[in-house]
Design a protein around this motif. Sequence first.
Motif, PDB file in Angstrom:
ATOM      1  N   GLY A 248      33.757  20.176  32.046  1.00  0.00           N
ATOM      2  CA  GLY A 248      33.204  19.648  30.814  1.00  0.00           C
ATOM      3  C   GLY A 248      33.531  20.409  29.553  1.00  0.00           C
ATOM      4  O   GLY A 248      32.854  20.237  28.531  1.00  0.00           O
ATOM      5  N   LEU A 249      34.596  21.219  29.580  1.00  0.00           N
ATOM      6  CA  LEU A 249      34.987  21.984  28.397  1.00  0.00           C
ATOM      7  C   LEU A 249      36.201  21.338  27.737  1.00  0.00           C
ATOM      8  O   LEU A 249      36.977  20.641  28.398  1.00  0.00           O
ATOM      9  N   PRO A 250      36.386  21.555  26.420  1.00  0.00           N
ATOM     10  CA  PRO A 250      37.517  20.921  25.732  1.00  0.00           C
ATOM     11  C   PRO A 250      38.858  21.496  26.178  1.00  0.00           C
ATOM     12  O   PRO A 250      38.991  22.700  26.397  1.00  0.00           O
ATOM     13  N   ALA A 251      39.830  20.607  26.298  1.00  0.00           N
ATOM     14  CA  ALA A 251      41.186  21.017  26.676  1.00  0.00           C
ATOM     15  C   ALA A 251      41.917  21.576  25.465  1.00  0.00           C
ATOM     16  O   ALA A 251      41.567  21.295  24.315  1.00  0.00           O
ATOM     17  N   TYR A 252      42.941  22.365  25.740  1.00  0.00           N
ATOM     18  CA  TYR A 252      43.772  22.933  24.674  1.00  0.00           C
ATOM     19  C   TYR A 252      44.892  21.961  24.325  1.00  0.00           C
ATOM     20  O   TYR A 252      45.579  21.440  25.204  1.00  0.00           O
ATOM     21  N   ASP A 253      45.095  21.726  23.029  1.00  0.00           N
ATOM     22  CA  ASP A 253      46.170  20.869  22.538  1.00  0.00           C
ATOM     23  C   ASP A 253      46.984  21.667  21.528  1.00  0.00           C
ATOM     24  O   ASP A 253      46.475  22.021  20.461  1.00  0.00           O
ATOM     25  N   PRO A 254      48.257  21.985  21.831  1.00  0.00           N
ATOM     26  CA  PRO A 254      49.056  22.813  20.921  1.00  0.00           C
ATOM     27  C   PRO A 254      49.348  22.150  19.583  1.00  0.00           C
ATOM     28  O   PRO A 254      49.701  22.834  18.625  1.00  0.00           O
ATOM     29  N   VAL A 255      49.223  20.821  19.491  1.00  0.00           N
ATOM     30  CA  VAL A 255      49.413  20.154  18.204  1.00  0.00           C
ATOM     31  C   VAL A 255      48.199  20.370  17.313  1.00  0.00           C
ATOM     32  O   VAL A 255      48.313  20.681  16.130  1.00  0.00           O
ATOM     33  N   ALA A 256      47.010  20.241  17.896  1.00  0.00           N
ATOM     34  CA  ALA A 256      45.776  20.426  17.123  1.00  0.00           C
ATOM     35  C   ALA A 256      45.506  21.890  16.816  1.00  0.00           C
ATOM     36  O   ALA A 256      44.925  22.213  15.773  1.00  0.00           O
ATOM     37  N   ARG A 257      45.939  22.778  17.711  1.00  0.00           N
ATOM     38  CA  ARG A 257      45.686  24.211  17.537  1.00  0.00           C
ATOM     39  C   ARG A 257      46.998  24.964  17.738  1.00  0.00           C
ATOM     40  O   ARG A 257      47.275  25.465  18.836  1.00  0.00           O
ATOM     41  N   PRO A 258      47.826  25.054  16.703  1.00  0.00           N
ATOM     42  CA  PRO A 258      49.170  25.631  16.862  1.00  0.00           C
ATOM     43  C   PRO A 258      49.211  27.143  17.046  1.00  0.00           C
ATOM     44  O   PRO A 258      50.252  27.683  17.421  1.00  0.00           O
ATOM     45  N   SER A 259      48.113  27.851  16.787  1.00  0.00           N
ATOM     46  CA  SER A 259      48.131  29.299  16.989  1.00  0.00           C
ATOM     47  C   SER A 259      48.179  29.610  18.484  1.00  0.00           C
ATOM     48  O   SER A 259      47.788  28.799  19.328  1.00  0.00           O
ATOM     49  N   ALA A 260      48.659  30.800  18.812  1.00  0.00           N
ATOM     50  CA  ALA A 260      48.823  31.184  20.217  1.00  0.00           C
ATOM     51  C   ALA A 260      47.461  31.252  20.913  1.00  0.00           C
ATOM     52  O   ALA A 260      46.550  31.941  20.439  1.00  0.00           O
ATOM     53  N   PRO A 261      47.291  30.549  22.041  1.00  0.00           N
ATOM     54  CA  PRO A 261      46.002  30.510  22.748  1.00  0.00           C
ATOM     55  C   PRO A 261      45.835  31.701  23.691  1.00  0.00           C
ATOM     56  O   PRO A 261      45.809  31.556  24.915  1.00  0.00           O
ATOM     57  N   ARG A 262      45.705  32.886  23.138  1.00  0.00           N
ATOM     58  CA  ARG A 262      45.720  34.111  23.961  1.00  0.00           C
ATOM     59  C   ARG A 262      44.590  34.133  24.996  1.00  0.00           C
ATOM     60  O   ARG A 262      44.818  34.470  26.166  1.00  0.00           O
ATOM     61  N   LEU A 263      43.351  33.814  24.579  1.00  0.00           N
ATOM     62  CA  LEU A 263      42.226  33.909  25.504  1.00  0.00           C
ATOM     63  C   LEU A 263      42.337  32.879  26.621  1.00  0.00           C
ATOM     64  O   LEU A 263      42.084  33.182  27.788  1.00  0.00           O
ATOM     65  N   ARG A 264      42.719  31.651  26.269  1.00  0.00           N
ATOM     66  CA  ARG A 264      42.875  30.626  27.300  1.00  0.00           C
ATOM     67  C   ARG A 264      43.999  30.994  28.260  1.00  0.00           C
ATOM     68  O   ARG A 264      43.905  30.760  29.469  1.00  0.00           O
ATOM     69  N   ALA A 265      45.072  31.554  27.734  1.00  0.00           N
ATOM     70  CA  ALA A 265      46.183  31.957  28.591  1.00  0.00           C
ATOM     71  C   ALA A 265      45.746  33.041  29.565  1.00  0.00           C
ATOM     72  O   ALA A 265      46.091  33.012  30.752  1.00  0.00           O
ATOM     73  N   ALA A 266      44.958  34.006  29.073  1.00  0.00           N
ATOM     74  CA  ALA A 266      44.474  35.071  29.948  1.00  0.00           C
ATOM     75  C   ALA A 266      43.564  34.503  31.035  1.00  0.00           C
ATOM     76  O   ALA A 266      43.651  34.888  32.213  1.00  0.00           O
ATOM     77  N   ALA A 267      42.687  33.557  30.648  1.00  0.00           N
ATOM     78  CA  ALA A 267      41.811  32.934  31.637  1.00  0.00           C
ATOM     79  C   ALA A 267      42.626  32.159  32.668  1.00  0.00           C
ATOM     80  O   ALA A 267      42.308  32.159  33.865  1.00  0.00           O
ATOM     81  N   SER A 268      43.698  31.497  32.221  1.00  0.00           N
ATOM     82  CA  SER A 268      44.543  30.750  33.141  1.00  0.00           C
ATOM     83  C   SER A 268      45.213  31.671  34.147  1.00  0.00           C
ATOM     84  O   SER A 268      45.277  31.362  35.344  1.00  0.00           O
ATOM     85  N   ARG A 269      45.706  32.797  33.681  1.00  0.00           N
ATOM     86  CA  ARG A 269      46.374  33.727  34.601  1.00  0.00           C
ATOM     87  C   ARG A 269      45.396  34.275  35.633  1.00  0.00           C
ATOM     88  O   ARG A 269      45.753  34.450  36.811  1.00  0.00           O
ATOM     89  N   ILE A 270      44.164  34.526  35.211  1.00  0.00           N
ATOM     90  CA  ILE A 270      43.144  34.974  36.172  1.00  0.00           C
ATOM     91  C   ILE A 270      42.872  33.853  37.177  1.00  0.00           C
ATOM     92  O   ILE A 270      42.790  34.089  38.392  1.00  0.00           O
ATOM     93  N   GLY A 271      42.734  32.610  36.669  1.00  0.00           N
ATOM     94  CA  GLY A 271      42.504  31.474  37.554  1.00  0.00           C
ATOM     95  C   GLY A 271      43.628  31.267  38.544  1.00  0.00           C
ATOM     96  O   GLY A 271      43.387  30.906  39.710  1.00  0.00           O
ATOM     97  N   GLN A 272      44.861  31.502  38.110  1.00  0.00           N
ATOM     98  CA  GLN A 272      45.989  31.360  39.021  1.00  0.00           C
ATOM     99  C   GLN A 272      45.943  32.406  40.126  1.00  0.00           C
ATOM    100  O   GLN A 272      46.258  32.114  41.289  1.00  0.00           O
ATOM    101  N   ARG A 273      45.524  33.616  39.775  1.00  0.00           N
ATOM    102  CA  ARG A 273      45.468  34.680  40.786  1.00  0.00           C
ATOM    103  C   ARG A 273      44.397  34.406  41.859  1.00  0.00           C
ATOM    104  O   ARG A 273      44.574  34.793  43.011  1.00  0.00           O
ATOM    105  N   ILE A 274      43.309  33.754  41.473  1.00  0.00           N
ATOM    106  CA  ILE A 274      42.229  33.528  42.446  1.00  0.00           C
ATOM    107  C   ILE A 274      42.236  32.099  43.000  1.00  0.00           C
ATOM    108  O   ILE A 274      41.336  31.708  43.735  1.00  0.00           O
ATOM    109  N   GLY A 275      43.261  31.324  42.639  1.00  0.00           N
ATOM    110  CA  GLY A 275      43.440  30.015  43.224  1.00  0.00           C
ATOM    111  C   GLY A 275      42.655  28.882  42.602  1.00  0.00           C
ATOM    112  O   GLY A 275      42.558  27.793  43.186  1.00  0.00           O
ATOM    113  N   LEU A 276      42.142  29.067  41.392  1.00  0.00           N
ATOM    114  CA  LEU A 276      41.398  27.998  40.715  1.00  0.00           C
ATOM    115  C   LEU A 276      42.313  27.111  39.871  1.00  0.00           C
ATOM    116  O   LEU A 276      41.951  25.981  39.548  1.00  0.00           O
ATOM    117  N   VAL A 277      43.465  27.610  39.483  1.00  0.00           N
ATOM    118  CA  VAL A 277      44.392  26.873  38.630  1.00  0.00           C
ATOM    119  C   VAL A 277      45.675  26.609  39.407  1.00  0.00           C
ATOM    120  O   VAL A 277      46.198  27.520  40.063  1.00  0.00           O
TER     121      VAL A 277
END
Length: 277
Positions: A248-277
């Motif tokens: 239920g959280l908002p998705a990231y859209d690079p057109v709407a938010r062109p700045s680098a999504p550092r925090l979301r990217a870090a969360a994604s990498r953690i999720g990939q390591r533990i098998g959630l992403v």
Amino acid sequence: MSLIDPTSLPHLGERYPCSPGRLRHHLAAEGLLGFDALATAARALPRKHVVRRVHNASNGEAFRVLDSGAHLANAIAAGGAGSGWIMLSHIQQLPAYRALIERLLGEIAPVIGSAAEAVRDINGFVFISAPGTHTPFHFDAEYSILFQIAGDKVLAAYPPAPPFLDLARREAYHRTGENLLEWKHDYAARGEQHLLARGDALFLPYAAPHWIHAGYKPSISLSVTWQCRKSRAIADALSLNPLLRRVGLPAYDPVARPSAPRLRAAASRIGQRIGLV
């Protein structure tokens, strides 16, 4: 002698990294990019990195791989693809080509280094196209420069935004690797068309949709691609979107938010390591 015409660098500096930018180069005289040398390279590369496709595809579904009983190096040595489109991918695996690509990027580093972080994940591709080859509408999730070595091409570039590229297609690419896009006839007049003759090059922004049409002679092109910290962060953030929607959280859209999504990217990498992403 420089590989890049230094007088063309200011124009690239004005356009990079958000808009297509033209360059001039001296690669047509480079022995590594002639038919004989490319045939040798094709034999040295893993077979899966030498691919032939149809040359007259009108859409993505028709841009199919062609089986070949003989090694495609034979067709290259004979002067081109005849009635097809041949790609040598990841040519940076070969030391001489790696050195050539690094030299090219070194000469444009004063421009691309001033607008973004250092390049990474460098790749090189050579395209050998029969006369009239049409490369269908698609996008590449990377920055690139296409160097025209022989023959000529028209490349039409589009903004990496709707209606040409939407969020669903971006996300699908990071799941499946599929980069072909739906073509609509009204797009034809809306692209920024560039005629690339021998000695011309064109920078394409990250994820910019485009199509390419070769002229009436066999064509050789070299494409050099790369990532940076921002582009890698975008890829990781897009990979996180399905999980965000499920909770239920908002998705990231690079057109709407062109700045680098550092925090979301870090969360994604953690999720990939533990098998959630």
